[in-house]
Structure formats: structure tokens, C-alpha cells
Design an enzyme around this catalytic site. Structure first.
Site, PDB file in Angstrom:
ATOM      1  N   GLY A 138      -7.635  26.349  15.881  1.00  0.00           N
ATOM      2  CA  GLY A 138      -7.245  25.616  16.800  1.00  0.00           C
ATOM      3  C   GLY A 138      -8.641  24.692  17.463  1.00  0.00           C
ATOM      4  N   CYS A 139      -8.965  24.479  18.521  1.00  0.00           N
ATOM      5  CA  CYS A 139      -9.477  24.517  19.974  1.00  0.00           C
ATOM      6  C   CYS A 139     -10.635  24.948  19.317  1.00  0.00           C
ATOM      7  CB  CYS A 139      -9.398  24.909  21.340  1.00  0.00           C
ATOM      8  SG  CYS A 139      -7.569  24.987  21.772  1.00  0.00           S
TER       9      CYS A 139
END
Length: 193
Positions: A138-139
């Protein structure tokens, strides 16, 4: 051909992504099940500080009702625990910011999206991002992709990033190495810092 190498530049900065209690608190919806990446990130942070490398922390926080989280907030239900400044949004003590270290509050996956990160790094003449934190799929990935798009060489520290499942973790490390940056082992990053 995929997988050419990017050079580790002369002016790195360490970006610690979302090392918040939400990911390390047993029982929390975002709990990852392991602290290994946190311990590695703490060692990399110590090396960066000793070398005088700029450090930037990120954390996620939303306004009332997630008003500033848009569709992302609606898609990912556990983000509701990050409205305001609750305990799950606290950065872990092992990597707590020191005075003079920037903490960027973000609402989306990339540390660049809707934040001052790119202009801050440019003003510091940074050329390389050493990336640690969560989650790999994700991030971390989003920040690596945006990092290269902003002209910074992303160096993801293999042991200092983590995910809830080993399959997306490994797949995203493979993809980052192939197309968006470099994946280095912790001892090599520490030695380079």
C-alpha cells in the site's frame, strides 16, 4: 529490459511511513501480526540520525467522519479508527520523532499525495529516498512510485517494510525492484548511510 539499477545518491533522506500503533497493536483491525519491520526501521533510523540524514515521518489522520478521506476512506473500513488523534494513530515509541524531524499527516496511500513532501525534499536537495514502514503493498509502494515520478531514487529497505500477508509483500518488493526503485537489505543501507 526491466530491473536496471538506480544509484544511491549523495543526499538521502529517510522516510518512515505510517509506523503507527494501528499496525502493531494486537487486536486492532490493521494489525500486521509482526514487529520485525518496526525493529528494523528503528535500526535504520538510528543510523540515519547518526549520519545526519534528514528524517521524515508520516502518519494517517482524518477529519471528522473521514471527510478528507474521500473514496479511500469509504473503501478501507478500518481507516475509521484513524479519525482525529486517537491512540491507534500514534507513532510507535521505537521510532518516535525527535525535535527537528518532520511529521507529515496524510490521508491517502502515497506520502506525496496532497502533502508538502516533494517540495520539502527538493528544498533539502535530497536525491534518494530510503523508505521504511507499512504496508509494502500500500503506502510503501505508492510512495516509491510517486518518489521516482518526482525524481527521487527510492531505496526500499527489505527488512524495514511489512505487510499483513507475505504474498503481496513479496510481490510488491519484486515489482518495486523491477520498475520503481531499489530493494536493499538493511545491513547494506546502514553501511551506505
Amino acid at each position: 529490459m526491466f530491473g536496471r539499477s538506480l544509484e544511491f545518491g549523495e543526499r538521502p533522506a529517510l522516510i518512515l511511513i505510517d509506523l503507527m500503533r494501528a499496525y502493531f497493536e494486537p487486536g486492532a483491525e490493521l494489525y500486521m501480526g509482526s514487529r520485525d519491520c518496526l525493529d528494523s526501521a528503528a535500526r535504520v533510523l538510528s543510523a540515519a540520525r547518526a549520519a545526519g540524514v534528514p528524517v521524515v515521518h508520516t502518519r494517517v489522520a482524518f477529519g471528522p467522519g473521514g471527510v478528507d478521506g474521500g473514496l479511500f476512506f469509504r473503501k478501507v473500513a478500518p481507516l475509521r479508527h484513524l479519525v482525529g488523534d486517537g491512540p491507534l494513530g500514534e507513532l510507535m515509541p521505537e521510532v518516535a520523532p525527535e525535535p527537528g524531524e518532520l511529521v507529515i499527516v496524510k490521508q491517502y496511500a502515497s506520502a506525496f499525495f496532497g502533502t508538502s513532501l516533494a517540495s520539502t525534499l527538493t528544498a533539502l536537495r535530497v536525491d534518494t529516498l530510503v523508505i521504511a514502514g507499512v504496508s509494502t503493498s500500500g503506502c510503501v509502494r505508492a510512495t516509491a512510485v510517486d518518489g521516482i515520478q518526482h525524481g527521487f531514487a527510492p531505496i526500499v529497505v527489505r527488512q524495514a517494510v511489512g505487510d499483513r500477508d507475505p504474498a503481496p509483500h513479496q510481490a510488491n518488493l519484486f515489482d518495486i525492484q523491477a520498475k520503481y526503485g531499489e530493494v536493499w537489505d538493511e545491513p547494506d543501507v546502514i553501511a551506505r548511510l
